[in-house]
Design an enzyme around this catalytic site. Structure first.
Site, mmCIF file in Angstrom:
data_model
loop_
_atom_site.group_PDB
_atom_site.id
_atom_site.type_symbol
_atom_site.label_atom_id
_atom_site.label_comp_id
_atom_site.label_asym_id
_atom_site.label_seq_id
_atom_site.Cartn_x
_atom_site.Cartn_y
_atom_site.Cartn_z
ATOM 1 N N SER A 206 0.903 -1.273 0.112
ATOM 2 C CA SER A 206 -0.086 -0.100 -0.109
ATOM 3 C C SER A 206 0.700 1.342 -0.026
ATOM 4 C CB SER A 206 -1.132 0.103 1.287
ATOM 5 O OG SER A 206 -1.838 1.026 1.135
ATOM 6 N N GLU A 254 3.351 -14.035 -1.588
ATOM 7 C CA GLU A 254 4.632 -14.087 -1.164
ATOM 8 C C GLU A 254 5.817 -15.162 -1.633
ATOM 9 O OE1 GLU A 254 5.482 -12.869 3.173
ATOM 10 O OE2 GLU A 254 3.418 -12.349 3.265
ATOM 11 N N ALA A 256 5.019 -18.031 -2.236
ATOM 12 C CA ALA A 256 4.909 -19.529 -1.726
ATOM 13 C C ALA A 256 3.971 -20.235 -2.670
ATOM 14 C CB ALA A 256 4.304 -19.426 -0.497
ATOM 15 N N PHE A 257 3.145 -19.739 -3.561
ATOM 16 C CA PHE A 257 2.468 -20.302 -4.417
ATOM 17 C C PHE A 257 2.825 -20.611 -5.644
ATOM 18 C CE2 PHE A 257 -1.490 -19.192 -1.689
ATOM 19 C CZ PHE A 257 -1.278 -20.080 -0.553
ATOM 20 N N GLY A 258 3.435 -19.387 -6.305
ATOM 21 C CA GLY A 258 4.298 -19.419 -7.755
ATOM 22 C C GLY A 258 4.777 -18.028 -7.784
ATOM 23 N N TYR A 441 0.592 3.022 11.878
ATOM 24 C CA TYR A 441 2.127 2.758 11.340
ATOM 25 C C TYR A 441 3.015 3.487 12.654
ATOM 26 C CZ TYR A 441 6.284 2.537 8.243
ATOM 27 O OH TYR A 441 7.345 2.434 7.653
HETATM 28 C C1 LIG Z 1 12.456 1.526 3.627
HETATM 29 C C2 LIG Z 1 11.438 0.808 3.267
HETATM 30 C C3 LIG Z 1 9.984 1.562 3.425
HETATM 31 C C4 LIG Z 1 8.998 0.454 2.750
HETATM 32 N N1 LIG Z 1 7.777 1.293 2.744
HETATM 33 C C5 LIG Z 1 6.715 0.342 2.311
HETATM 34 C C6 LIG Z 1 5.314 1.254 1.988
HETATM 35 O O1 LIG Z 1 5.069 2.269 2.204
HETATM 36 N N2 LIG Z 1 4.384 0.377 1.718
HETATM 37 C C7 LIG Z 1 4.399 -1.021 1.296
HETATM 38 O O2 LIG Z 1 3.504 -1.397 1.266
HETATM 39 N N3 LIG Z 1 5.521 -1.462 1.802
HETATM 40 C C8 LIG Z 1 6.626 -0.929 2.159
HETATM 41 N N4 LIG Z 1 7.860 -1.682 2.402
HETATM 42 C C9 LIG Z 1 7.916 -2.958 2.380
HETATM 43 C C10 LIG Z 1 8.507 -3.374 0.827
HETATM 44 O O3 LIG Z 1 8.918 -2.273 -0.032
HETATM 45 C C11 LIG Z 1 7.132 -3.913 0.200
HETATM 46 O O4 LIG Z 1 6.858 -5.123 0.660
HETATM 47 C C12 LIG Z 1 7.217 -3.973 -1.273
HETATM 48 O O5 LIG Z 1 6.118 -4.631 -1.788
HETATM 49 C C13 LIG Z 1 8.273 -5.426 -1.622
HETATM 50 O O6 LIG Z 1 8.657 -5.321 -2.959
HETATM 51 P P1 LIG Z 1 10.059 -5.984 -3.581
HETATM 52 O O7 LIG Z 1 9.982 -5.910 -4.797
HETATM 53 O O8 LIG Z 1 10.916 -5.356 -2.929
HETATM 54 O O9 LIG Z 1 9.829 -7.414 -3.132
HETATM 55 P P2 LIG Z 1 10.836 -8.339 -2.355
HETATM 56 O O10 LIG Z 1 11.337 -7.853 -1.118
HETATM 57 O O11 LIG Z 1 11.701 -8.722 -3.479
HETATM 58 O O12 LIG Z 1 10.100 -9.440 -2.084
HETATM 59 C C14 LIG Z 1 8.870 -9.400 -1.201
HETATM 60 C C15 LIG Z 1 8.305 -11.030 -1.157
HETATM 61 O O13 LIG Z 1 7.613 -11.111 -2.256
HETATM 62 C C16 LIG Z 1 8.280 -12.380 -2.991
HETATM 63 N N5 LIG Z 1 8.342 -11.878 -4.586
HETATM 64 C C17 LIG Z 1 8.830 -10.840 -5.056
HETATM 65 N N6 LIG Z 1 8.627 -10.734 -6.238
HETATM 66 C C18 LIG Z 1 7.662 -11.970 -6.676
HETATM 67 C C19 LIG Z 1 7.038 -12.328 -7.707
HETATM 68 N N7 LIG Z 1 7.271 -11.858 -8.783
HETATM 69 N N8 LIG Z 1 6.508 -13.471 -7.584
HETATM 70 C C20 LIG Z 1 5.980 -14.120 -6.443
HETATM 71 N N9 LIG Z 1 6.733 -13.757 -5.369
HETATM 72 C C21 LIG Z 1 7.579 -12.612 -5.519
HETATM 73 C C22 LIG Z 1 9.469 -12.574 -2.409
HETATM 74 O O14 LIG Z 1 10.025 -13.871 -2.514
HETATM 75 C C23 LIG Z 1 9.313 -12.049 -0.927
HETATM 76 O O15 LIG Z 1 8.712 -13.104 -0.255
HETATM 77 C C24 LIG Z 1 9.209 -0.760 2.600
HETATM 78 C C25 LIG Z 1 10.273 -1.261 2.875
HETATM 79 C C26 LIG Z 1 11.488 -0.746 3.195
HETATM 80 C C27 LIG Z 1 12.761 -1.315 3.384
#
Ligand SMILES: Cc1cc2nc3c(=O)[nH]c(=O)nc-3n(C[C@H](O)[C@H](O)[C@H](O)COP(=O)(O)OP(=O)(O)OC[C@H]3O[C@@H](n4cnc5c(N)ncnc54)[C@H](O)[C@@H]3O)c2cc1C
Length: 520
Positions: A206, A254, A256-258, A441
């Site tokens: 979000s 996350e 875990a399913f695909g 938050y």
């Molecule tokens: C400084 C900071 C600020 C943040 N602010 C926010 C915020 O404002 N809002 C928010 O929602 N989150 C926030 N987050 C958390 C994070 O950024 C989110 O959860 C984001 O959606 C993760 O995306 P990513 O591409 O980095 O995924 P990753 O960190 O690479 O992966 C997250 C999870 O999803 C899985 N995954 C990744 N890609 C895929 C795919 N294509 N198919 C299946 N599984 C996959 C991974 O295996 C892992 O379990 C923040 C994190 C940090 C460090």
């Protein structure tokens, strides 16, 4: 991304002098440099498997060098950074594989099943809940499935206002590609600059403009997924009654399913005008009532966030921006859209907020928030450098229970972090609202001490217990990962946990996908 810090190494900051003085007063300073020249565990995957992976995606896309493996180790929670800073790399993948298509992802999954190798899908690596630290025991190795090469805008449908994006696109890349068509997504989590489209979908992210554009899961209309059992395409219509909406099983799964290999999202026209402004409230409760009134009367701006007194005082407010009184709470209200939309919405929102006793502060606080909206994580690193631990946690509940939840989480954090004679500063804001409730938050600062991981682990567990006791959600948008998994059954019930296990067993019968993540 820096392996031991947040974001772009070139954007790293040192603690400003004024802040350094305040931090010293509150916690004392203890310079804590990160370890350098850290050795990685040796590659544990068989050469036969590596050769098969090279054949599947091309030898140049299979990496076993230390630097690449190090950059694909864990995510960016404060515990992740603390471990990286002391050189703990036990969760490093054996090999980083970069497929270039859905078919190559499917081929890697087939090999993983054949050789019983664990696979961790890797998007932007910004996870803060341990979702990239899969269990590896019992497996013949661990592959980081880095989706960075899946970075295309596949299709734009300007009649239906949808776009299909590949999962490896980072937030800014996706917005830039859409902007070429005059379109935008409007998803701006604080991690926007580094997180990926696939990660947003896999964690039900979000963003800061969720009031206007919705959560990421509300934007998704279709998905393509590679599973160990084959391809799964979802979303043949915007809405339907064809049984339960199975898109919701993939959103938040996350990895875990695909593996999500394409995401079709609802898009909007690029806004003509953006206006962000500040409002002052004499208390957090008054500001929260104003937010609830807006959302329940269907009058939502694009950005709506309210800091409590502590966060206003410490983080967001500068004395000149918040007015003459030093107390109070800062609300940021942002409007985006066409000039006419912004004017009419702004007028309506202003009337409601003024009627409820808010004080308008003009656009300066809004500009200041916009300017710094992605900077705070860099400050976390400079605080860690001087021995101060900063971490965040989030939850969600109904409006009628928000006050009690706020008090309970604060009390749990302050009690636990004060138990050893230490002190803590606990800040809170509301930035995602619904007709029926909101997300809370929290940001916590405390001295790291000799055992920062242990200190934070106990505090986080106490906060999670308080959240569960209040009947609130263990996570509004950070997802479950490994960190929240022990509390998930309390939220979804034993039956819910059993449903998740059944879906996992069906889609991933040998359990190679992200073992130990999400599923209780
Ligand atoms: C400084 C900071 C600020 C943040 N602010 C926010 C915020 O404002 N809002 C928010 O929602 N989150 C926030 N987050 C958390 C994070 O950024 C989110 O959860 C984001 O959606 C993760 O995306 P990513 O591409 O980095 O995924 P990753 O960190 O690479 O992966 C997250 C999870 O999803 C899985 N995954 C990744 N890609 C895929 C795919 N294509 N198919 C299946 N599984 C996959 C991974 O295996 C892992 O379990 C923040 C994190 C940090 C460090």
């Amino acid at each position: 991304m820096h392996p031991q810090r947040w974001g772009d190494p070139a954007a790293a900051t040192v603690l400003p002098d004024a802040a350094r003085g305040l931090v010293e007063l509150a916690f004392g300073l203890s310079e804590s440099p990160a370890a350098t020249d850290v050795a990685l565990p040796p590659v544990g995957t068989d050469e036969v498997v590596l050769e098969a992976l090279r054949a599947a995606v091309g030898a140049q896309h299979v990496h076993v060098d230390d630097e690449t493996r190090r950059l694909r180790t864990r995510g960016k929670s404060t515990p992740d950074l603390l471990r990286a800073r002391v050189g703990d790399l036990v969760d490093a993948p054996d090999v980083v594989v970069r497929p270039g298509s859905h078919e190559e992802v499917a081929a890697v999954l087939a090999l993983a099943v054949e050789h019983h190798v664990a696979v961790v899908p890797f998007g932007g690596g910004t996870c803060v809940t341990g979702g990239l630290a899969a269990r590896r025991d019992g497996f013949a190795g661990l592959v980081s499935l880095d989706l960075v090469r899946l970075d295309r805008l596949l299709e734009v449908d300007e009649i239906s206002m949808t776009a299909t994006l590949e999962p490896g696109l980072r937030g800014p890349e996706a917005e830039a590609l859409l902007a070429e068509h005059g379109l935008c997504l409007g998803h701006y989590p604080q991690s926007f600059q580094h997180a990926s489209i696939g990660g947003f979908a896999a964690t039900r992210s979000s963003g800061q403009s969720s009031a206007g554009y919705g959560r990421f899961d509300q934007m998704v209309v279709g998905l393509r997924v590679a599973t160990p059992r084959g391809e799964w395409r979802l979303g043949s219509s915007p809405a339907n009654a064809a049984g339960p909406d199975l898109r919701q099983l993939v959103l938040g799964s996350e990895g875990a399913f695909g593996v999500i290999t394409a995401v079709t999202v609802r898009v909007r026209r690029l806004p003509e005008v953006k206006v962000y402004e500040g409002w002052r409230w004499s208390s957090f409760a008054e500001g929260a009532t104003a937010m609830r009134t807006l959302v329940q009367s269907g009058m939502l701006p694009t950005v709506l966030r309210l800091s409590d007194e502590a966060e206003t005082g410490l983080n967001l407010a500068r004395p000149d921006a918040i007015g003459e009184e030093s107390s109070g709470c800062l609300m940021i209200v942002g409007h985006e859209g066409t000039r006419a939309q912004v004017e009419s919405r702004r007028a309506a929102v202003t009337e409601v907020l003024a009627g409820l006793g808010g004080t308008p502060l003009g656009e300066e606080p809004g500009r200041s928030w916009e300017h710094g909206r992605f900077q705070a994580p860099y400050l976390r690193d400079s605080m860690l450098d001087v021995g101060v631990l900063v971490e965040t946690l989030e939850t969600a509940t109904f409006w009628s229970r928000a006050d009690a939840l706020y008090a309970a989480v604060r009390e749990a954090l302050e009690r636990e972090l004060g138990a050893d004679g230490g002190s803590a500063i606990v800040l809170c804001h509301l930035s995602h609202v619904y007709e029926t409730g909101c997300s809370l938050y929290f940001t916590v600062a405390t001295s790291a001490g000799d055992d920062p991981l242990g200190r934070w682990g106990r505090a986080k567990a106490a906060a999670n217990d308080a959240i569960v006791a209040q009947g609130a959600s263990i996570t509004h948008h950070h997802a479950v990962g490994t960190d929240h998994r022990p509390w998930l059954s309390a939220e979804i019930g034993d039956l819910g946990a059993s449903v998740l296990r059944a879906v996992k067993a069906d889609l991933d019968p040998t359990g190679v996908l992200n073992p130990g993540v999400l599923i209780p």
